[in-house]
Design an enzyme around this catalytic site. Structure first.
Site, PDB file in Angstrom:
ATOM      1  N   PRO A  24       0.859  -1.200   0.000  1.00 37.12           N
ATOM      2  CA  PRO A  24       0.000   0.000   0.000  1.00 37.12           C
ATOM      3  C   PRO A  24       0.886   1.238   0.000  1.00 37.12           C
ATOM      4  O   PRO A  24       1.814   1.335   0.804  1.00 37.12           O
ATOM      5  CB  PRO A  24      -0.770  -0.108   1.329  1.00 37.12           C
ATOM      6  CG  PRO A  24       0.033  -1.019   2.195  1.00 37.12           C
ATOM      7  CD  PRO A  24       0.809  -1.925   1.273  1.00 37.12           C
ATOM      8  N   MET A  25       0.636   2.175  -0.909  1.00 40.84           N
ATOM      9  CA  MET A  25       1.448   3.402  -0.944  1.00 40.84           C
ATOM     10  C   MET A  25       0.558   4.596  -1.272  1.00 40.84           C
ATOM     11  O   MET A  25      -0.022   4.683  -2.361  1.00 40.84           O
ATOM     12  CB  MET A  25       2.582   3.251  -1.968  1.00 40.84           C
ATOM     13  CG  MET A  25       3.635   2.239  -1.509  1.00 40.84           C
ATOM     14  SD  MET A  25       5.023   2.037  -2.642  1.00 40.84           S
ATOM     15  CE  MET A  25       4.330   0.914  -3.856  1.00 40.84           C
ATOM     16  N   MET A  26       0.481   5.509  -0.322  1.00 43.96           N
ATOM     17  CA  MET A  26      -0.365   6.706  -0.465  1.00 43.96           C
ATOM     18  C   MET A  26       0.035   7.497  -1.702  1.00 43.96           C
ATOM     19  O   MET A  26       1.235   7.707  -1.931  1.00 43.96           O
ATOM     20  CB  MET A  26      -0.183   7.647   0.737  1.00 43.96           C
ATOM     21  CG  MET A  26      -0.802   7.181   2.023  1.00 43.96           C
ATOM     22  SD  MET A  26      -2.575   6.987   1.912  1.00 43.96           S
ATOM     23  CE  MET A  26      -3.108   8.632   2.233  1.00 43.96           C
ATOM     24  N   CYS A 107       2.629   2.856   9.744  1.00 39.26           N
ATOM     25  CA  CYS A 107       2.899   4.200   9.218  1.00 39.26           C
ATOM     26  C   CYS A 107       3.330   5.128  10.347  1.00 39.26           C
ATOM     27  O   CYS A 107       2.608   5.274  11.336  1.00 39.26           O
ATOM     28  CB  CYS A 107       1.651   4.752   8.524  1.00 39.26           C
ATOM     29  SG  CYS A 107       1.935   6.405   7.898  1.00 39.26           S
ATOM     30  N   ASN A 218       8.525  -7.351   4.079  1.00 37.62           N
ATOM     31  CA  ASN A 218       8.508  -6.123   3.286  1.00 37.62           C
ATOM     32  C   ASN A 218       9.686  -5.249   3.721  1.00 37.62           C
ATOM     33  O   ASN A 218      10.071  -5.261   4.875  1.00 37.62           O
ATOM     34  CB  ASN A 218       7.172  -5.383   3.519  1.00 37.62           C
ATOM     35  CG  ASN A 218       7.189  -3.958   2.991  1.00 37.62           C
ATOM     36  OD1 ASN A 218       7.044  -3.005   3.754  1.00 37.62           O
ATOM     37  ND2 ASN A 218       7.371  -3.793   1.704  1.00 37.62           N
ATOM     38  N   ARG A 241       8.531   0.369  -3.197  1.00 37.56           N
ATOM     39  CA  ARG A 241       9.087   1.356  -4.125  1.00 37.56           C
ATOM     40  C   ARG A 241       9.597   0.743  -5.414  1.00 37.56           C
ATOM     41  O   ARG A 241       9.457   1.330  -6.485  1.00 37.56           O
ATOM     42  CB  ARG A 241      10.193   2.150  -3.413  1.00 37.56           C
ATOM     43  CG  ARG A 241       9.623   3.109  -2.385  1.00 37.56           C
ATOM     44  CD  ARG A 241      10.649   3.558  -1.386  1.00 37.56           C
ATOM     45  NE  ARG A 241      11.068   2.466  -0.506  1.00 37.56           N
ATOM     46  CZ  ARG A 241      11.912   2.604   0.501  1.00 37.56           C
ATOM     47  NH1 ARG A 241      12.437   3.791   0.744  1.00 37.56           N
ATOM     48  NH2 ARG A 241      12.224   1.573   1.255  1.00 37.56           N
TER      49      ARG A 241
HETATM   50  C1  LIG Z   1       4.921   6.956  -1.335  1.00 35.10           C
HETATM   51  C2  LIG Z   1       4.731   5.910  -0.266  1.00 35.10           C
HETATM   52  C3  LIG Z   1       3.525   5.839   0.403  1.00 35.10           C
HETATM   53  C4  LIG Z   1       3.312   4.859   1.383  1.00 35.10           C
HETATM   54  N1  LIG Z   1       2.065   4.743   1.960  1.00 35.10           N
HETATM   55  C5  LIG Z   1       1.806   3.703   2.799  1.00 35.10           C
HETATM   56  C6  LIG Z   1       0.495   3.433   3.253  1.00 35.10           C
HETATM   57  O1  LIG Z   1      -0.480   4.101   2.897  1.00 35.10           O
HETATM   58  N2  LIG Z   1       0.316   2.386   4.101  1.00 35.10           N
HETATM   59  C7  LIG Z   1       1.373   1.592   4.500  1.00 35.10           C
HETATM   60  O2  LIG Z   1       1.165   0.635   5.250  1.00 35.10           O
HETATM   61  N3  LIG Z   1       2.610   1.826   4.073  1.00 35.10           N
HETATM   62  C8  LIG Z   1       2.853   2.829   3.208  1.00 35.10           C
HETATM   63  N4  LIG Z   1       4.103   2.996   2.700  1.00 35.10           N
HETATM   64  C9  LIG Z   1       5.167   2.053   3.071  1.00 35.10           C
HETATM   65  C10 LIG Z   1       5.201   0.880   2.083  1.00 35.10           C
HETATM   66  O3  LIG Z   1       3.998   0.151   2.132  1.00 35.10           O
HETATM   67  C11 LIG Z   1       6.375  -0.066   2.423  1.00 35.10           C
HETATM   68  O4  LIG Z   1       6.160  -0.596   3.706  1.00 35.10           O
HETATM   69  C12 LIG Z   1       7.725   0.645   2.398  1.00 35.10           C
HETATM   70  O5  LIG Z   1       7.863   1.461   1.243  1.00 35.10           O
HETATM   71  C13 LIG Z   1       8.876  -0.373   2.455  1.00 35.10           C
HETATM   72  O6  LIG Z   1       8.858  -1.230   1.354  1.00 35.10           O
HETATM   73  P1  LIG Z   1       9.857  -0.991   0.103  1.00 35.10           P
HETATM   74  O7  LIG Z   1      11.255  -0.880   0.668  1.00 35.10           O
HETATM   75  O8  LIG Z   1       9.697  -2.204  -0.757  1.00 35.10           O
HETATM   76  O9  LIG Z   1       9.445   0.283  -0.550  1.00 35.10           O
HETATM   77  C14 LIG Z   1       4.348   3.961   1.733  1.00 35.10           C
HETATM   78  C15 LIG Z   1       5.573   4.044   1.045  1.00 35.10           C
HETATM   79  C16 LIG Z   1       5.757   5.007   0.045  1.00 35.10           C
HETATM   80  C17 LIG Z   1       7.080   5.046  -0.702  1.00 35.10           C
END
Ligand SMILES: Cc1cc2nc3c(=O)[nH]c(=O)nc-3n(C[C@H](O)[C@H](O)[C@H](O)COP(=O)(O)O)c2cc1C
Length: 341
Positions: A24-26, A107, A218, A241
């Site tokens: 999930p990514m906002m 978060c 993750n 990402r």
């Molecule tokens: C732009 C952005 C928005 C994010 N929004 C959320 C979110 O709404 N809910 C959540 O649980 N994590 C959110 N995250 C965290 C990601 O879900 C994830 O846990 C974090 O990026 C680590 O994983 P990665 O290293 O593969 O990116 C967000 C990350 C990014 C980059």
């Protein structure tokens, strides 16, 4: 675990699972982004952006929950800490057809902390258990939790083990572990995804201590080699990402991790597949209601790593061309990529 079978043409149906997922990514994983990702991988499990209970209990439910049929399997992530509001929101999610409800306990943003949810909930495992119970009582789809391995200066593994143990008593059996601490004061959300060190071993230990639970890792995962390594220890891997910036990393997932015999779409086939979707969305909302860029912004990374990727991005980011609202821009961008390569 929700059992959904996805049709395949020349193999036995593939059982849907969270073996691979997009985080999930906002502002990023909205419904348009998810349709795009779905054209790259049919089976990778997709998550919405976090939707707060406030937005659903008091806001425009349709705006927050509508999605496209082709997105399945798709999970709704909720942010909140009031069991009754979470139950109401989970019920709405089930009614709208989501395959899973996920609770955000990871978060670290200050705005989210003010609402007393997100990562600060890890300090209150019993409250999280109450939230999970309320949601599970309200819906029949899976209720899962996404969390960190600790908050602030906690270094002990026991903290996350006790969190998972307590929440599991309410019936949650799927935990998505962002393998970093969340620092609640002093680091921005972005820094909180980069500065605290990754502790994959904590997630592996959770799987050893709770072998019957589905434990998904993750944080920082980029390559199939890394995924393969994690899958030696765990049930699933969630990419954030990397899936967004380099979405074609998912092209081989269906064959490699879901046993789907069909060849994946090429990058150009993915672009072509998006054109009717974009045209339908523009027609549905009108050029004033939906800007082409709202969809194409998620596609800028499709050519990552290829010569000509920059030219492709330039065409797709050209505000004058975007303003024309013509989905053929995708073909123009692909042609520029070929010339520049
Ligand atoms: C732009 C952005 C928005 C994010 N929004 C959320 C979110 O709404 N809910 C959540 O649980 N994590 C959110 N995250 C965290 C990601 O879900 C994830 O846990 C974090 O990026 C680590 O994983 P990665 O290293 O593969 O990116 C967000 C990350 C990014 C980059």
């Amino acid at each position: 675990m929700t059992i959904i079978t996805l049709p395949t043409t020349d193999t036995a149906p593939v059982k849907a699972s969270r073996r691979l997922s997009v985080a999930p990514m906002m502002d990023w994983t909205d419904r348009h982004c998810r349709v795009f990702h779905r054209h790259i991988s049919q089976h990778t499990w997709l998550y919405t952006e976090m939707v707060t209970t406030g937005a659903l209990v008091y806001g425009d439910v349709e705006r927050h929950l509508r999605f496209n049929d082709e997105e399945h399997p798709v999970a709704l992530q909720l942010g909140g800490s009031d069991p009754a509001d979470l139950a109401t929101s989970a019920k709405l999610g089930e009614k709208w057809g989501y395959d899973e409800i996920n609770l955000n306990c990871g978060c670290p943003s200050e705005r989210v902390q003010k609402g007393a949810f997100g990562a600060c909930l890890m300090a209150e495992p019993q409250l999280v258990a109450d939230c999970v119970k309320a949601m599970r009582d309200a819906v029949s789809i899976d209720v899962t939790v996404k969390h960190r391995v600790g908050i602030d200066q906690t270094e002990s593994y026991d903290f996350v083990r006790d969190f998972v143990g307590t929440v599991a008593e309410a019936g949650c059996k799927t935990f998505i572990v962002h393998a970093r601490n969340a620092i609640l004061k002093g680091l921005s959300p972005k820094e909180n995804r980069e500065v605290p060190p990754l502790k994959y071993e904590f997630a592996y230990q959770l799987k050893r201590d709770f072998p019957d639970f589905e434990i998904i890792i993750n944080g920082g995962v980029k390559t199939e080699a890394e995924i393969d390594e994690h899958l030696q220890h765990l049930d699933g891997v969630m990419l954030g990402r990397e899936a967004y910036h380099n979405p074609f990393v998912m092209a081989g997932f269906d064959q490699r991790y879901y046993g789907d015999a069909r060849a994946p779409k090429s990058r150009e086939e993915v672009l072509e597949a998006m054109i009717p979707y974009i045209q339908a969305q523009l027609a549905q909302h009108g050029a004033r209601g939906l800007k082409l860029n709202t969809i194409t912004r998620h596609m800028l990374g499709l050519m990552t790593g290829l010569p000509g990727a920059r030219a492709f991005r330039q065409v797709l980011s050209d505000s004058k061309k975007l303003a024309l609202g013509d989905a053929d821009l995708l073909r123009e961008a692909a042609a520029r990529l070929r010339i520049a390569a």
